[in-house]
Write a protein that holds these residues in place. Sequence first.
Motif, PDB file in Angstrom:
ATOM      1  N   UNK A  34      31.105   7.648  99.588  1.00 33.11           N
ATOM      2  CA  UNK A  34      29.803   8.297  99.399  1.00 33.11           C
ATOM      3  C   UNK A  34      28.742   7.249  99.067  1.00 33.11           C
TER       4      UNK A  34
ATOM      5  N   UNK B 173      31.798  10.867 107.085  1.00 37.26           N
ATOM      6  CA  UNK B 173      31.321  12.227 106.875  1.00 37.26           C
ATOM      7  C   UNK B 173      29.861  12.231 106.409  1.00 37.26           C
ATOM      8  N   UNK B 174      29.525  11.323 105.535  1.00 39.34           N
ATOM      9  CA  UNK B 174      28.199  11.414 104.930  1.00 39.34           C
ATOM     10  C   UNK B 174      27.156  10.474 105.553  1.00 39.34           C
TER      11      UNK B 174
ATOM     12  N   UNK C 114      24.510   9.495 108.047  1.00 39.30           N
ATOM     13  CA  UNK C 114      23.678  10.404 108.826  1.00 39.30           C
ATOM     14  C   UNK C 114      23.250   9.745 110.129  1.00 39.30           C
ATOM     15  N   UNK C 115      23.448  10.461 111.205  1.00 40.80           N
ATOM     16  CA  UNK C 115      22.970   9.979 112.502  1.00 40.80           C
ATOM     17  C   UNK C 115      23.494   8.597 112.822  1.00 40.80           C
TER      18      UNK C 115
END
Lengths: 387, 387
Positions: free
Chosen positions: A301, A342-343, A345-346
């Motif tokens: 994360x 998963x986290x 973005x783009x």
Amino acid sequence: MAPALSPSTARVLGTLIREGPTSRMQLARMTGLTPGGITRAISPLVDSGLVRETAARPAGGRGRPATALEVQADRELQVGVKVTATGLVAVLCDLRCRVLAEHHEELRGQDPPTVLEQVAELVRRWCREHPRVRRAGLSLSGDVDPSTGQVGYSPFLGWRDLPVGRLLAGMVDVPVVVENDVRALLTGEHMAGTGAGAHSLAMVTIGAGIGCALLLEGRVVHGSHGVLGEIGHVLADSAGPRCHCGNVGCVEALAGEAAVLEQMAGRGHPGLTVPEVVAMARAGSADAREVLAGAGRAIGIGLATLANLFGPAVIVLTGEAVGGPDGDYDVMAPSVREEFARRAFGSAADCELVLRPLTFTDWARGAAACAVAALLTSRAWNGEAAG
Amino acid sequence: MAPALSPSTARVLGTLIREGPTSRMQLARMTGLTPGGITRAISPLVDSGLVRETAARPAGGRGRPATALEVQADRELQVGVKVTATGLVAVLCDLRCRVLAEHHEELRGQDPPTVLEQVAELVRRWCREHPRVRRAGLSLSGDVDPSTGQVGYSPFLGWRDLPVGRLLAGMVDVPVVVENDVRALLTGEHMAGTGAGAHSLAMVTIGAGIGCALLLEGRVVHGSHGVLGEIGHVLADSAGPRCHCGNVGCVEALAGEAAVLEQMAGRGHPGLTVPEVVAMARAGSADAREVLAGAGRAIGIGLATLANLFGPAVIVLTGEAVGGPDGDYDVMAPSVREEFARRAFGSAADCELVLRPLTFTDWARGAAACAVAALLTSRAWNGEAAG
DNA sequence: AACAATTCATTGACACGCGCAAAGAAATCA
DNA sequence: TGATTTCTTTGCGCGTGTCAATGAATTGTT
């Protein structure tokens, strides 16, 4: 000292160091200089013997074949020293940051005079043994201003507001640079490593604390308040444990060394060290695996947050428990990668994630790389004028 | 075009634009040049009338009093245009980015030729009416490469891989720059605003999406993959709602426009707009207050993450619901500040947080500021050589 | 085999940008 | 009025890098 490289000369030399043997025309394209400018820029280097032509390669195409230029990396050596809470790690590197020799020793004390004398002895000894040593770099954790060599605060050593650069420069015969340890590691990586020459690069270290350094648009960045890259206090789990910073669910509270050992203790395995936990996980312990996987997710994360905010081309993650590139120690790696993917973005997910075990040598090599970088950016050496 | 400013001249002019009237000695200290260098650097500017001496100030101390230099900001004007999904906002600015005129209009269509023709008409008209217009800047959301004027992808307009800069440059008589809208806003802020001349600065915009742009060590940074500053997808609440990106608890899923309206709908207030929600909160609606406070907390976490990772000197937060500096619209502000203070680590909390309402004018002014910035960095104007 | 074509590399002339240091200018203080 | 202080300009010179012309080493062509 050496009569300060001109901007073009430094650019060309830096390119040669990072890229290895390169022809003049390639250099011209890479640096944006004209071919004539290249010839001029390298001429002092060729004269001094620092750069030499290698045999012309046969070349596939028509026209005059290009002759490659190569840095004679062993002509100028650097000493790099990393100071930890309990010991010194030192390396002797050539200009391309290849390690020629390595040395570890315990600290005789933590007070600045003792530590600096110990560092100076080491540097002086290598200077005697290898007359080609030209520069030295020192790295330590905490708040360091490399342009002045001033150490604001170093928690592990308990140093505060100390002109380390100036002090050390007075004790040895070569110019010295001082840098924060994680930034030094990053510099080493950018000079000669996975991220060599990358446009943007991040370095994250997992250990007692979680460290981070950033390189953007080719430059290592420094925060306004000395704080930068505090990835350890990114929120990873709203329901997570309390962190020593007073908050809840920080990456460090889930994935720091203390957090991992505490969780193991909570599962009935007290008094371990991180390498022991890793060994247990490799031996099949479900507890160890789960704890490390949880830590890996928290780190994932944190890295995804970093990637979303910076969009670096590469993130290098190092740490004792992180694991090597090919599964040898791959305990945390899968969960890190999974949560990162998963986290992110783009297109931030296009960011390359390099996981590698932490070696003390690399830390010290980073310090040496800072010395080379200072040569190339004609930054101030401590105590001396801004060259 | 104009015969490209020398590095020193550009630096001095930039300082004058940002700082206002300044004496030569002050300029020398600020820019690091010698006094002689200053005189030389500004001489072409003084000759052309762009910079003039103002009356010498009486000066308190001894010695020859300093004469201040001032940019005659109205000698060169810029047009700035911001394109949204449905309309254009255009401003006419002077060199110090003060707005002289303003204009809004609806888009006649979304296809590139129509939009660009509409922009070009506007620029041409202002060029006719004000012969001192020298440059134009265009900003739009999405993936823009300002060095080439190429638009990679603009979701609101549905444009993809379009050489907007080159196209527009062919339709008007002044050089043109194209920038991403949030970076343009940031540039405007850095040129003339709260963060003028700051070492590092972040801009966060709350609207339909959440945008972010960063300035580090005096330079606006661009990510490697076109992605940078995706603060909207930072984790704010592990137990939060699902975000359109597929994850859970993103800032945008808690504080984006859609999220706020959805939460209001869930509390029995469907079909509202953000300004209406703000109005309700100001009128005392508990539902509106709670929803906005929740959004504010999520934003606070996002900003704290930003501060922890970058350590900027200033973060500017804008948005319809954000609120002004002094409580006029202070609905979200307290919860943003509270959560920011809680999660900012160490001296990252020293980061100044500026909250301000969003005005369309500022967006367009940012585009104009990019035109001024391009003048100062002698960056390539679209279609032209790198000047 | 000679010559064109091509690509790489060097060289001399030039310009310009900027630091250095000395001189000049405009105020205050004695 | 002259000394002092501070701001500003100017002449000099060096270092750096571009430009354009020339030279060098190879491949391809007739």
